[in-house]
Design an enzyme around this catalytic site. Structure first.
Site, PDB file in Angstrom:
ATOM      1  N   HIS A  25       0.835  -1.199   0.000  1.00 43.41           N
ATOM      2  CA  HIS A  25       0.000   0.000   0.000  1.00 43.41           C
ATOM      3  C   HIS A  25       0.863   1.240   0.000  1.00 43.41           C
ATOM      4  O   HIS A  25       2.011   1.223   0.454  1.00 43.41           O
ATOM      5  CB  HIS A  25      -0.966   0.004   1.196  1.00 43.41           C
ATOM      6  CG  HIS A  25      -0.326   0.396   2.502  1.00 43.41           C
ATOM      7  ND1 HIS A  25      -0.148   1.706   2.884  1.00 43.41           N
ATOM      8  CD2 HIS A  25       0.163  -0.350   3.522  1.00 43.41           C
ATOM      9  CE1 HIS A  25       0.420   1.755   4.076  1.00 43.41           C
ATOM     10  NE2 HIS A  25       0.630   0.521   4.483  1.00 43.41           N
ATOM     11  N   CYS A  26       0.306   2.327  -0.558  1.00 45.63           N
ATOM     12  CA  CYS A  26       0.968   3.621  -0.494  1.00 45.63           C
ATOM     13  C   CYS A  26       0.124   4.518   0.393  1.00 45.63           C
ATOM     14  O   CYS A  26      -0.501   4.051   1.334  1.00 45.63           O
ATOM     15  CB  CYS A  26       1.145   4.205  -1.895  1.00 45.63           C
ATOM     16  SG  CYS A  26      -0.389   4.397  -2.817  1.00 45.63           S
ATOM     17  N   MET A  27       0.079   5.806   0.123  1.00 40.04           N
ATOM     18  CA  MET A  27      -0.660   6.719   0.980  1.00 40.04           C
ATOM     19  C   MET A  27      -2.163   6.490   0.939  1.00 40.04           C
ATOM     20  O   MET A  27      -2.853   6.681   1.932  1.00 40.04           O
ATOM     21  CB  MET A  27      -0.364   8.173   0.571  1.00 40.04           C
ATOM     22  CG  MET A  27       1.029   8.622   0.945  1.00 40.04           C
ATOM     23  SD  MET A  27       1.216   8.792   2.713  1.00 40.04           S
ATOM     24  CE  MET A  27       2.841   9.522   2.780  1.00 40.04           C
ATOM     25  N   ARG A  29      -3.741   3.911  -1.534  1.00 40.98           N
ATOM     26  CA  ARG A  29      -4.197   2.779  -2.351  1.00 40.98           C
ATOM     27  C   ARG A  29      -3.645   1.447  -1.858  1.00 40.98           C
ATOM     28  O   ARG A  29      -2.505   1.366  -1.404  1.00 40.98           O
ATOM     29  CB  ARG A  29      -3.735   2.955  -3.805  1.00 40.98           C
ATOM     30  CG  ARG A  29      -3.968   4.302  -4.399  1.00 40.98           C
ATOM     31  CD  ARG A  29      -3.461   4.347  -5.828  1.00 40.98           C
ATOM     32  NE  ARG A  29      -3.407   5.714  -6.323  1.00 40.98           N
ATOM     33  CZ  ARG A  29      -3.088   6.055  -7.560  1.00 40.98           C
ATOM     34  NH1 ARG A  29      -2.789   5.121  -8.429  1.00 40.98           N
ATOM     35  NH2 ARG A  29      -3.061   7.316  -7.921  1.00 40.98           N
ATOM     36  N   ARG A  31      -2.290  -1.854  -3.352  1.00 41.83           N
ATOM     37  CA  ARG A  31      -1.695  -2.176  -4.649  1.00 41.83           C
ATOM     38  C   ARG A  31      -1.496  -3.685  -4.738  1.00 41.83           C
ATOM     39  O   ARG A  31      -0.636  -4.246  -4.059  1.00 41.83           O
ATOM     40  CB  ARG A  31      -0.371  -1.432  -4.824  1.00 41.83           C
ATOM     41  CG  ARG A  31      -0.525   0.076  -4.832  1.00 41.83           C
ATOM     42  CD  ARG A  31       0.823   0.781  -4.840  1.00 41.83           C
ATOM     43  NE  ARG A  31       0.665   2.220  -4.952  1.00 41.83           N
ATOM     44  CZ  ARG A  31       0.557   2.891  -6.091  1.00 41.83           C
ATOM     45  NH1 ARG A  31       0.622   2.227  -7.232  1.00 41.83           N
ATOM     46  NH2 ARG A  31       0.399   4.196  -6.101  1.00 41.83           N
TER      47      ARG A  31
END
Length: 634
Positions: A25-27, A29, A31
């Protein structure tokens, strides 16, 4: 919203754990690298409450959540039998499918840079803070404090090859510590000193003079090749000797090879990229700025913005500044401006609230909620955001705005990145961002958009996803009536609190509706209006009402209390019952609920705010049952 339930829904809709090759995951989303994207139910995912959007970019299947993505990610991992050991180490449950080279490249770049963003962001912000302190005269650039703080800020960038080696090795499935040792080997002070004169050799082979501190391309290429060498050596080595042979042979091959060939080649590529960008902005600055500023949001949608990360880092480390970050800044604020424009023009109360809240988030540098939840949803605002980004980008290009610090979130918190020996760069950056924001907001307001029809009363009161599934089957249906002014009396004795103090964004940001919350001092709920019980959750914690004046209300006892599954709640009415102000709706054991670890703060909100102009508080801080809480004005 019950993040556990949302994570279970997402896990099922992406095709189950057996379809997941890797998840990070990023900020904003989740993924996924799925074995088969076709097995994911994209349409249902898009309509799942709590999911702001679904995308397929760079070979990844992305589920956009927003600011709560870390919580959902942790819940998702907890529901998997083969969970990742960290944010960037995925759960492998099958063989990787073949992808086209471009998708594989973007996936590789995002996979190695996303995990290291906290390190370089933190270091970059420290460098920015130091620049501010020096610029305003609060710190001398010759003091020991300055030297120590500078080392903290510069450390992550100086040793960036080691950090990248760890991240790239993990992404490629090779040993992270061998990768770190490789990077440390080429950065050793003795090697650096040996290479400086430019007449060194290894086993008779000339070694090109190069400095590898703060570089990106050389170590990434070296780790990529090293992963194949390591795995090849591992395959031909007996299990009893792997610990001794594999790292030894890998390092003996890769460190000299990197110094002789890979490193110099990588340096040439890195210098060429940064030099090319510098030439572009020196010669066709305005055109380049308009193009990048206007298309940055499209690059983010396609995942191609990750291809800019090596260029940005290379420019920052070799030139000391970068031209692309200011254009990202303009594009992000343009997305914020479009969301604000939607909020200003929208008639639906929930759309207004969502526009303002996501716009503010975009100003801070997180654009996905505004981009996917508002602008792309209504289409024309997204076009306005692209135009706003181009206008802001043109301003940045005219005044040659540069970023001198690498930042993670490109928004208001990162304005220290534009501090330079002259304060003018900072001023130009803020003006350029503001210009993009205002232009996008104005264009959005002028173009307009097709607003969704307001929800019918049969669909209200709105409830979080986890609670909709717990609503009792019995529920009344009625046509939406024209609302009238509505006095709302307190359903509970306690302390009146603003919704902003409710520890749930759906209520705190007024996405669900407007009103006030009450911190109960007693365990009883009475009707705040004359009307009908619209719905009653099976767990008893949420009651929906429709007043005789057309107000649709939700009384939500506590936060996350749906997890109690009805324990400590005792409903006294059923859906469809007619009630008057003061009739008992529910009794609950306040102390036991709090002992179980749940807050009992109770939002009392109007959910069909699209029919009302405002909420007027009665001005009480302490309140008893049946005392006036607020008035909803049409």
């Amino acid at each position: 919203m019950d993040k556990q339930q949302l994570s279970k829904d997402i896990l099922k809709l992406v095709g189950g754990e057996e379809n997941i090759n890797q998840v990070t995951h990023c900020m904003t989303r989740l993924r996924f690298n799925l074995n088969d994207n076709g097995k994911a139910d994209k349409a249902t995912l898009k309509n799942t409450p709590g999911v702001m959007g679904v995308m397929e970019n760079g070979g990844q299947f992305q589920v956009i959540i927003g600011n709560d993505v870390p919580v959902v990610y942790n819940a998702l991992v907890g529901n998997m039998s083969k969970a990742p050991t960290s944010e960037s180490a995925g759960a492998s449950t099958g063989e990787k499918k073949k992808r086209n080279p471009i998708s594989a490249l973007f996936d590789f770049i995002s996979g190695i840079f996303t995990p290291i963003l906290p390190a370089i962001t933190g270091a970059g912000m420290i460098k920015g803070i130091i620049a501010i302190l020096v610029a305003v005269g609060w710190m001398s650039d010759t003091s020991s404090t300055y030297i120590i703080l500078s080392a903290i800020g510069d450390g992550a960038f100086y040793f960036l090859p080691i950090i990248l080696a760890i991240s790239a090795s993990r992404k490629l499935g090779s040993n992270m510590y061998i990768g770190a040792a490789l990077a440390a080997g080429i950065m050793h002070p003795t090697i650096t000193a040996l290479l400086e004169p430019g007449n060194s050799s290894f086993a008779g082979i000339p070694v090109v003079a190069a400095t590898y501190s703060s570089t990106v391309i050389p170590i990434v290429i070296a780790i990529w090749i090293s992963s194949y060498v390591e795995k090849a050596v591992d395959r031909v080595t007996h299990a009893s000797l792997k610990l001794l042979v594999v790292p030894t042979v890998t390092l003996l091959i890769m460190v000299p090879l990197t110094l002789i060939a890979i490193g110099p080649l990588g340096s040439i590529i890195g210098n060429g990229l940064s030099g090319g960008i510098s030439w572009l902005f020196d010669n066709v600055s305005i055109l380049a700025s308009i193009l990048i500023g206007g298309t940055m949001s499209l690059l983010i949608i396609t995942g191609m913005h990750y291809a800019l990360l090596p260029i940005i880092v290379a420019s920052m480390t070799s030139l000391g500044y970068d031209f692309i970050i200011p254009l990202m800044f303009a594009a992000n604020w343009a997305q914020a401006g479009s969301a604000f424009g939607v909020a200003l023009r929208a008639k639906n109360g929930q759309t207004k609230s969502l526009g303002y809240s996501t716009g503010l988030t975009a100003v801070m540098g997180i654009t996905e909620p505004a981009m996917y939840g508002i602008n792309m949803k209504f289409k024309k605002p997204f076009i306005a955001a692209l135009l706003g980004g181009a206008i802001g980008g043109a301003f940045m290009g005219i005044f040659q705005v540069k970023a001198f610090v690498m930042t993670g979130l490109v928004g208001l918190p990162s304005i220290a990145a534009y501090i330079s020996p002259s304060i003018s760069t900072l001023i130009y950056a803020i003006v350029g961002g503001a210009l993009a924001l205002v232009a996008a907001a104005v264009i959005t307001y002028i173009l307009g958009f097709q607003e969704e029809a307001a929800p019918k009363a049969a669909e209200a009161p709105a409830q979080p996803a986890a609670e909709v599934n717990n609503t009792a089957p019995a529920a009344i249906e009625r046509e939406e009536a024209k609302a009238q002014d509505q006095e709302v009396f307190s359903p509970i004795t306690g302390e009146v609190r603003p919704l902003s103090e409710v520890p749930d964004p759906a209520f705190a940001e007024e996405i669900m509706g407007k009103g006030f919350a009450i911190q109960p001092t007693e365990g009883r709920v009475v009707s705040p209006i004359n009307g009908t019980v619209f719905s009653l959750s099976k767990s008893g914690h949420a009651i929906g009402l429709v007043s005789d004046n057309g107000a649709e209300m939700l009384i939500h006892i506590g936060i996350d209390t749906v997890k109690l599954k009805g324990q400590f709640f005792s409903p006294k009415v059923q859906a469809g019952a007619k009630v008057a102000v003061g009739d008992v709706l529910m009794e609950f054991d306040r102390l036991e609920i709090e002992k179980a670890g749940y807050t009992t703060i109770t939002p009392v909100i109007i959910t069909n705010m699209h029919q009302y102009e405002s909420i007027v508080s009665a001005g009480r801080t302490s309140i008893k049952e049946q005392e006036l809480l607020y008035t909803a004005k049409v």
